[in-house]
Design a protein around this motif. Structure first.
Motif, PDB file in Angstrom:
ATOM      1  N   ALA A  21       0.867  -1.335  -0.074  1.00  0.00           N
ATOM      2  CA  ALA A  21      -0.163   0.062  -0.116  1.00  0.00           C
ATOM      3  C   ALA A  21       1.073   1.447  -0.006  1.00  0.00           C
ATOM      4  O   ALA A  21       0.226   2.444  -0.055  1.00  0.00           O
ATOM      5  N   GLY A  22       2.095   1.237   0.014  1.00  0.00           N
ATOM      6  CA  GLY A  22       3.017   2.041  -0.158  1.00  0.00           C
ATOM      7  C   GLY A  22       3.898   2.504   1.089  1.00  0.00           C
ATOM      8  O   GLY A  22       4.311   3.754   1.327  1.00  0.00           O
ATOM      9  N   GLY A  23       3.574   1.693   2.218  1.00  0.00           N
ATOM     10  CA  GLY A  23       4.172   1.924   3.484  1.00  0.00           C
ATOM     11  C   GLY A  23       5.929   1.722   3.470  1.00  0.00           C
ATOM     12  O   GLY A  23       6.347   1.088   2.282  1.00  0.00           O
ATOM     13  N   GLY A  24       6.557   2.254   4.082  1.00  0.00           N
ATOM     14  CA  GLY A  24       8.045   2.300   4.510  1.00  0.00           C
ATOM     15  C   GLY A  24       8.509   1.347   5.142  1.00  0.00           C
ATOM     16  O   GLY A  24       7.754   1.153   6.220  1.00  0.00           O
ATOM     17  N   PHE A  25       9.647   0.893   5.062  1.00  0.00           N
ATOM     18  CA  PHE A  25      10.209   0.068   6.112  1.00  0.00           C
ATOM     19  C   PHE A  25      11.639   0.416   6.198  1.00  0.00           C
ATOM     20  O   PHE A  25      12.370   0.420   5.497  1.00  0.00           O
ATOM     21  N   VAL A  26      12.250   0.481   7.485  1.00  0.00           N
ATOM     22  CA  VAL A  26      13.581   0.668   8.247  1.00  0.00           C
ATOM     23  C   VAL A  26      14.011  -0.701   8.692  1.00  0.00           C
ATOM     24  O   VAL A  26      13.544  -0.990   9.973  1.00  0.00           O
ATOM     25  N   GLY A  27      14.979  -1.490   8.357  1.00  0.00           N
ATOM     26  CA  GLY A  27      15.535  -2.421   9.201  1.00  0.00           C
ATOM     27  C   GLY A  27      16.725  -2.176   9.959  1.00  0.00           C
ATOM     28  O   GLY A  27      17.900  -1.512   9.353  1.00  0.00           O
ATOM     29  N   ILE A  28      17.075  -2.272  11.095  1.00  0.00           N
ATOM     30  CA  ILE A  28      18.327  -1.921  11.967  1.00  0.00           C
ATOM     31  C   ILE A  28      18.962  -3.332  12.247  1.00  0.00           C
ATOM     32  O   ILE A  28      18.387  -4.023  12.947  1.00  0.00           O
ATOM     33  N   HIS A  29      20.027  -3.499  11.625  1.00  0.00           N
ATOM     34  CA  HIS A  29      21.059  -4.590  12.306  1.00  0.00           C
ATOM     35  C   HIS A  29      20.371  -5.883  12.304  1.00  0.00           C
ATOM     36  O   HIS A  29      20.439  -6.478  11.285  1.00  0.00           O
ATOM     37  N   ALA A  30      20.154  -6.521  13.312  1.00  0.00           N
ATOM     38  CA  ALA A  30      19.490  -7.825  13.434  1.00  0.00           C
ATOM     39  C   ALA A  30      18.049  -7.721  12.848  1.00  0.00           C
ATOM     40  O   ALA A  30      17.541  -8.850  12.914  1.00  0.00           O
ATOM     41  N   ALA A  31      17.367  -6.922  12.288  1.00  0.00           N
ATOM     42  CA  ALA A  31      16.256  -7.106  11.521  1.00  0.00           C
ATOM     43  C   ALA A  31      16.610  -8.047  10.298  1.00  0.00           C
ATOM     44  O   ALA A  31      15.584  -8.903   9.869  1.00  0.00           O
ATOM     45  N   ALA A  32      17.607  -8.427  10.011  1.00  0.00           N
ATOM     46  CA  ALA A  32      17.992  -9.325   9.070  1.00  0.00           C
ATOM     47  C   ALA A  32      18.371 -10.607   9.781  1.00  0.00           C
ATOM     48  O   ALA A  32      18.493 -11.727   9.022  1.00  0.00           O
ATOM     49  N   ASP A  33      18.150 -10.780  10.871  1.00  0.00           N
ATOM     50  CA  ASP A  33      18.137 -12.135  11.644  1.00  0.00           C
ATOM     51  C   ASP A  33      16.727 -12.402  12.027  1.00  0.00           C
ATOM     52  O   ASP A  33      16.510 -13.090  13.286  1.00  0.00           O
ATOM     53  N   ALA A  34      15.756 -12.365  11.085  1.00  0.00           N
ATOM     54  CA  ALA A  34      14.355 -12.730  11.570  1.00  0.00           C
ATOM     55  C   ALA A  34      13.693 -13.481  10.174  1.00  0.00           C
ATOM     56  O   ALA A  34      14.107 -13.178   9.176  1.00  0.00           O
ATOM     57  N   GLU A  35      12.580 -14.225  10.727  1.00  0.00           N
ATOM     58  CA  GLU A  35      11.698 -14.590   9.649  1.00  0.00           C
ATOM     59  C   GLU A  35      12.416 -15.372   8.586  1.00  0.00           C
ATOM     60  O   GLU A  35      12.059 -15.236   7.112  1.00  0.00           O
ATOM     61  N   TYR A  36      13.103 -16.507   8.973  1.00  0.00           N
ATOM     62  CA  TYR A  36      13.859 -17.197   8.022  1.00  0.00           C
ATOM     63  C   TYR A  36      12.948 -18.134   7.168  1.00  0.00           C
ATOM     64  O   TYR A  36      13.393 -18.363   5.825  1.00  0.00           O
ATOM     65  N   ASN A  37      11.946 -18.363   7.512  1.00  0.00           N
ATOM     66  CA  ASN A  37      10.589 -19.159   6.929  1.00  0.00           C
ATOM     67  C   ASN A  37       9.913 -18.415   5.936  1.00  0.00           C
ATOM     68  O   ASN A  37       8.772 -18.888   5.617  1.00  0.00           O
ATOM     69  N   TRP A  38       9.944 -17.056   5.800  1.00  0.00           N
ATOM     70  CA  TRP A  38       9.172 -16.115   5.237  1.00  0.00           C
ATOM     71  C   TRP A  38       9.926 -15.597   3.936  1.00  0.00           C
ATOM     72  O   TRP A  38      10.437 -14.569   4.031  1.00  0.00           O
ATOM     73  N   PRO A  39       9.802 -16.201   2.783  1.00  0.00           N
ATOM     74  CA  PRO A  39      10.602 -15.826   1.595  1.00  0.00           C
ATOM     75  C   PRO A  39      10.377 -14.233   1.519  1.00  0.00           C
ATOM     76  O   PRO A  39      11.262 -13.686   0.778  1.00  0.00           O
ATOM     77  N   TRP A  40       9.145 -13.852   1.391  1.00  0.00           N
ATOM     78  CA  TRP A  40       8.908 -12.507   0.955  1.00  0.00           C
ATOM     79  C   TRP A  40       9.655 -11.506   2.049  1.00  0.00           C
ATOM     80  O   TRP A  40      10.046 -10.453   1.312  1.00  0.00           O
ATOM     81  N   TYR A  41       9.827 -11.791   3.341  1.00  0.00           N
ATOM     82  CA  TYR A  41      10.617 -11.095   4.113  1.00  0.00           C
ATOM     83  C   TYR A  41      11.969 -11.078   3.603  1.00  0.00           C
ATOM     84  O   TYR A  41      12.464  -9.934   3.644  1.00  0.00           O
TER      85      TYR A  41
END
Length: 268
Positions: A107-127
């Motif tokens: 819908a046009g929302g923004g997302f900011v990931g800091i550091h360990a945001a990349a260490d999450a939801e390994y079973n969710w390909p979209w993420y």
């Protein structure tokens, strides 16, 4: 009669001006900082949240914080321009919440990931595609040399081309080839523990550590920096983070949920 007419006009004008003022106040961007962890919990998470709140006070956006995944719902996310995942780890969202985050981005929302945001939801390909790459490994915390490869971006224009700083340096897997790399980590500046298997995770000459991209209708910024407590009192890092937030906010266009295409049903 004329006096009454002009008095009426003046009152009407004041009402209109007041309405415009209220409307302007209502369009101030609002961010949701999400802090839930289901894996390693970084001690710097509260400092990250406080830093984003302070940046909001100084730069004209509002900030709410939560560890409650029940806030990641379409009905609540409609209140926000962007979400910030502050070192979130593990599986932190159920399938319904995942679907609603997808719709928020679409819908046009923004997302900011800091550091360990990349260490999450390994079973969710979209993420994985959205965040841009998953955490694979890190050597011991140490000083490293970063190369700012794009200084024409709001989150890097203030940085030196060669930036030396101490942090926990993530190595990534499944990196999305569509990300626009902002900062590269120079692996030659790192000391690896060969007996600990660090060498197996080297990424080589191309080792992105901060990036952005437009993804599935929204704007995504990620920085691998921000593990240490000291990061959140470091002026250059804070300016880097602010630039990423401002990119994610964009022009603060109203979210258009009616056009969000995800029809994913939990369980499918």
């Amino acid at each position: 009669m004329k006096l009454k007419f002009f008095s009426f006009l003046n009152i009407t004008l004041l009402v209109v001006l007041a309405s415009v003022s209220i409307a302007n106040a209502q369009v101030k961007p609002r961010l949701l900082v999400f802090k839930k962890t289901a894996g390693y919990h970084h001690g710097s998470i509260p400092l990250a949240a406080l830093a984003v709140m302070k940046l909001g006070d100084e730069n004209g956006f509002l900030v709410d914080t939560t560890t409650d995944a029940n806030k990641i719902t379409e009905s609540n996310l409609k209140n926000y321009t962007a979400v910030v995942f502050a070192s979130t780890t593990g599986n932190i969202l159920n399938e319904a919440q995942q679907a609603d985050l997808e719709r928020f981005i679409q819908a046009g929302g923004g997302f900011v990931g800091i550091h360990a945001a990349a260490d999450a939801e390994y079973n969710w390909p979209w993420y994985g595609k959205m965040i841009g790459g998953w955490f694979a490994h890190h050597p011991a915390q140490q000083m490293a040399t970063l190369t700012v490869v794009d200084k024409n971006f709001i989150a890097t224009k203030m940085l030196p081309t060669e930036w030396k700083r101490k942090d926990e340096w993530y190595h990534y897997k499944s990196v999305n080839p569509d990300i626009h790399i902002l900062i590269n980590l120079e692996e030659s500046s790192l000391t690896y523990n060969k007996n600990g298997g660090d060498d197996a995770f080297k990424m080589g000459a191309s080792h992105p550590i901060a990036w952005y991209h437009e993804f599935d209708g929204g704007r995504v910024f990620y920085t691998g920096l921000g593990h240490t407590d000291e990061s959140y009192s470091e002026p250059l890092f804070l300016q880097h983070l602010l630039g990423g937030i401002q990119y994610a906010i964009g022009k603060n266009a109203p979210l258009k949920y009616a056009k969000a295409k995800s029809q994913r049903v939990p369980g499918n």
